[in-house]
Design a protein around this motif. Structure first.
Motif, mmCIF file in Angstrom:
data_model
loop_
_atom_site.group_PDB
_atom_site.id
_atom_site.type_symbol
_atom_site.label_atom_id
_atom_site.label_comp_id
_atom_site.label_asym_id
_atom_site.label_seq_id
_atom_site.Cartn_x
_atom_site.Cartn_y
_atom_site.Cartn_z
ATOM 1 N N VAL A 68 0.841 -1.213 0.000
ATOM 2 C CA VAL A 68 0.000 0.000 0.000
ATOM 3 C C VAL A 68 0.870 1.255 0.000
ATOM 4 C CG1 VAL A 68 -1.694 1.339 1.323
ATOM 5 C CG2 VAL A 68 -1.973 -1.121 1.099
ATOM 6 N N ILE A 69 1.833 1.337 0.921
ATOM 7 C CA ILE A 69 2.675 2.535 1.014
ATOM 8 C C ILE A 69 3.689 2.566 -0.127
ATOM 9 C CG2 ILE A 69 4.326 3.809 2.462
ATOM 10 C CD1 ILE A 69 2.697 3.001 4.895
ATOM 11 N N GLN A 70 4.141 1.397 -0.586
ATOM 12 C CA GLN A 70 5.031 1.374 -1.763
ATOM 13 C C GLN A 70 4.355 2.045 -2.953
ATOM 14 O OE1 GLN A 70 6.677 -2.405 -2.898
ATOM 15 N NE2 GLN A 70 7.838 -2.629 -1.006
ATOM 16 N N LYS A 71 3.073 1.705 -3.154
ATOM 17 C CA LYS A 71 2.337 2.305 -4.277
ATOM 18 C C LYS A 71 2.158 3.804 -4.064
ATOM 19 C CE LYS A 71 -0.137 -1.887 -5.617
ATOM 20 N NZ LYS A 71 -1.342 -2.665 -5.290
ATOM 21 N N GLY A 72 1.951 4.220 -2.810
ATOM 22 C CA GLY A 72 1.858 5.647 -2.503
ATOM 23 C C GLY A 72 3.147 6.370 -2.864
ATOM 24 N N ASN A 73 4.286 5.733 -2.558
ATOM 25 C CA ASN A 73 5.591 6.300 -2.917
ATOM 26 C C ASN A 73 5.716 6.448 -4.436
ATOM 27 O OD1 ASN A 73 8.059 6.385 -0.678
ATOM 28 N ND2 ASN A 73 6.344 5.169 -0.025
ATOM 29 N N LEU A 74 5.289 5.420 -5.158
ATOM 30 C CA LEU A 74 5.377 5.449 -6.623
ATOM 31 C C LEU A 74 4.486 6.541 -7.213
ATOM 32 C CD1 LEU A 74 5.492 1.656 -7.558
ATOM 33 C CD2 LEU A 74 7.275 3.354 -7.923
ATOM 34 N N ARG A 75 3.267 6.665 -6.663
ATOM 35 C CA ARG A 75 2.361 7.719 -7.154
ATOM 36 C C ARG A 75 2.988 9.097 -6.952
ATOM 37 N NH1 ARG A 75 -1.617 4.340 -4.748
ATOM 38 N NH2 ARG A 75 -1.679 5.615 -2.854
ATOM 39 N N ALA A 76 3.585 9.298 -5.768
ATOM 40 C CA ALA A 76 4.194 10.599 -5.456
ATOM 41 C C ALA A 76 5.389 10.874 -6.370
ATOM 42 C CB ALA A 76 4.616 10.644 -3.992
ATOM 43 N N LEU A 77 6.252 9.875 -6.533
ATOM 44 C CA LEU A 77 7.453 10.063 -7.351
ATOM 45 C C LEU A 77 7.099 10.282 -8.817
ATOM 46 C CD1 LEU A 77 9.768 7.380 -5.716
ATOM 47 C CD2 LEU A 77 10.080 9.846 -5.604
ATOM 48 N N SER A 78 6.100 9.543 -9.298
ATOM 49 C CA SER A 78 5.731 9.710 -10.708
ATOM 50 C C SER A 78 5.048 11.058 -10.935
ATOM 51 C CB SER A 78 4.857 8.559 -11.201
ATOM 52 O OG SER A 78 3.679 8.481 -10.430
ATOM 53 N N GLY A 79 4.572 11.667 -9.845
ATOM 54 C CA GLY A 79 3.996 13.019 -9.940
ATOM 55 C C GLY A 79 5.054 14.107 -9.848
ATOM 56 N N GLY A 80 6.311 13.691 -9.722
ATOM 57 C CA GLY A 80 7.404 14.670 -9.725
ATOM 58 C C GLY A 80 7.790 15.231 -8.367
ATOM 59 N N VAL A 81 7.433 14.535 -7.289
ATOM 60 C CA VAL A 81 7.779 15.039 -5.947
ATOM 61 C C VAL A 81 9.279 14.880 -5.692
ATOM 62 C CG1 VAL A 81 7.486 14.619 -3.471
ATOM 63 C CG2 VAL A 81 5.515 14.653 -4.970
ATOM 64 N N THR A 82 9.876 15.926 -5.164
ATOM 65 C CA THR A 82 11.291 15.880 -4.772
ATOM 66 C C THR A 82 11.396 16.281 -3.305
ATOM 67 O OG1 THR A 82 11.654 18.214 -5.304
ATOM 68 C CG2 THR A 82 12.021 16.607 -7.096
ATOM 69 N N THR A 83 12.547 16.020 -2.707
ATOM 70 C CA THR A 83 12.761 16.392 -1.304
ATOM 71 C C THR A 83 12.625 17.904 -1.128
ATOM 72 O OG1 THR A 83 14.210 14.473 -1.037
ATOM 73 C CG2 THR A 83 14.372 16.163 0.642
ATOM 74 N N ASP A 84 13.154 18.671 -2.069
ATOM 75 C CA ASP A 84 13.039 20.137 -1.965
ATOM 76 C C ASP A 84 11.587 20.601 -1.996
ATOM 77 O OD1 ASP A 84 15.543 21.345 -1.543
ATOM 78 O OD2 ASP A 84 16.154 20.902 -3.597
ATOM 79 N N LYS A 85 10.780 19.970 -2.859
ATOM 80 C CA LYS A 85 9.361 20.336 -2.933
ATOM 81 C C LYS A 85 8.645 19.985 -1.626
ATOM 82 C CE LYS A 85 8.853 19.996 -7.963
ATOM 83 N NZ LYS A 85 8.323 19.167 -9.072
ATOM 84 N N VAL A 86 9.062 18.886 -0.993
ATOM 85 C CA VAL A 86 8.471 18.500 0.302
ATOM 86 C C VAL A 86 8.831 19.546 1.363
ATOM 87 C CG1 VAL A 86 8.467 16.784 2.170
ATOM 88 C CG2 VAL A 86 8.377 16.020 -0.210
ATOM 89 N N PHE A 87 10.094 19.972 1.382
ATOM 90 C CA PHE A 87 10.507 21.019 2.319
ATOM 91 C C PHE A 87 9.657 22.282 2.138
ATOM 92 C CE2 PHE A 87 15.006 19.113 2.625
ATOM 93 C CZ PHE A 87 14.801 18.652 3.911
ATOM 94 N N ASP A 88 9.460 22.684 0.889
ATOM 95 C CA ASP A 88 8.665 23.894 0.615
ATOM 96 C C ASP A 88 7.230 23.744 1.118
ATOM 97 O OD1 ASP A 88 10.846 25.051 -0.571
ATOM 98 O OD2 ASP A 88 10.236 24.584 -2.634
ATOM 99 N N MET A 89 6.670 22.555 0.917
ATOM 100 C CA MET A 89 5.296 22.292 1.358
ATOM 101 C C MET A 89 5.210 22.356 2.896
ATOM 102 S SD MET A 89 3.203 19.717 2.759
ATOM 103 C CE MET A 89 4.189 18.236 2.575
ATOM 104 N N VAL A 90 6.204 21.772 3.573
ATOM 105 C CA VAL A 90 6.201 21.784 5.047
ATOM 106 C C VAL A 90 6.307 23.225 5.549
ATOM 107 C CG1 VAL A 90 7.454 21.092 7.136
ATOM 108 C CG2 VAL A 90 7.126 19.444 5.287
ATOM 109 N N ARG A 91 7.153 24.008 4.902
ATOM 110 C CA ARG A 91 7.298 25.409 5.324
ATOM 111 C C ARG A 91 5.946 26.131 5.250
ATOM 112 N NH1 ARG A 91 11.479 26.862 2.449
ATOM 113 N NH2 ARG A 91 13.074 27.159 4.008
#
Length: 258
Positions: A58-81
């Motif tokens: 379940v979470i593996q597929k969630g990771n794949l969906r996020a990565l295929s949508g172009g999520v990067t660590t920097d984008k996650v940081f920006d979202m958290v901010r």
């Protein structure tokens, strides 16, 4: 007091997990706000990784969906901010050593603290290797959260003695995922932790999906952690997952407060 300790100050804690960017970061942001408003005491934010070894399908597929949508660590940081301006409860990152290494350990930890993250969970870093991260986490003001499993046995007290934030008790062997029943003696694990470190809180995760399971686990610990059941709602509802997840978090928090 560590910010994470605040999560356990008001009784049993409910800790939801979400994969950042599943289905997209805009929805993740709304989900985090909704979870906080619905009674979450601390939120685990998964940074997507291509090989999440501790995760079930379940979470593996969630990771794949996020990565295929172009999520990067920097984008996650920006979202958290952004989300930090509205959400006051503690938040921790849950990711893998490779994500931190490839970003640059010190750079990653400094930035995590700067955007408002309170701690870090690295499921693929055993206690024996935590020296690679613990000093830098401390320098950045982040709690490196330790995990104990049913197989930890003699190591539990050793891990607990140095634990920061809270201890993540893994309820079942294997990977994350919804289970029909949890048979591990969680009470015994928690007792060993408290003997070694009476001040540290213990939250139980892996396999919890129903209010009944959450109540049962919270009864013998300080809180319940839920991931796969929430990621499953993201898969089912996509961008419309905010309300179903808010309702789910509310029902789980109510269950553990009984």
């Amino acid at each position: 007091m560590s910010k994470i300790k605040e999560a356990f100050a008001g009784g049993k804690a409910f800790i939801p997990f979400i994969t950042c960017g599943d289905p997209d970061l805009e929805t993740t942001e709304k989900i985090i706000e909704a979870m906080a408003e619905s009674g979450a005491d601390l939120i685990e934010l998964g940074i997507p990784f291509s090989d999440p070894t501790a995760e079930g399908p379940v979470i593996q597929k969630g990771n794949l969906r996020a990565l295929s949508g172009g999520v990067t660590t920097d984008k996650v940081f920006d979202m958290v901010r952004r989300v930090r301006q509205k959400v006051k409860i503690p938040m921790v990152f849950m990711t893998y050593a490779n994500v931190v290494f490839s970003y640059g350990t010190e750079r990653f930890l400094t930035k995590a603290a700067e955007v408002g993250i309170d701690g870090l969970i690295l499921p693929d870093v055993p206690y024996e290797e935590k020296a690679e991260f613990a000093p830098q986490c401390e320098a950045a003001g982040l709690d490196l959260i330790s995990m104990i499993a049913p197989t930890s046995h003699d190591r539990i007290k050793m891990i607990a003695a140095e634990a920061k934030g809270f201890v993540y008790c893994v309820s079942s062997l294997g990977v994350t995922g919804v289970r029909s029943e949890i048979t591990t003696d969680i009470g015994a694990m928690v007792r060993l932790v408290k003997e070694a470190n009476p001040d540290v809180s213990c939250a139980v995760g892996f396999g919890i999906s129903t209010p009944e399971q959450a109540a049962k686990m919270a009864a013998v610990s300080d809180g319940a952690i839920v991931g796969s059941a929430i990621v499953r709602l993201c898969a089912k509802y996509g961008c419309d997952a905010v309300k179903p997840i808010a309702d789910y978090v509310h029902s789980m928090k109510e269950a553990i407060m009984q």
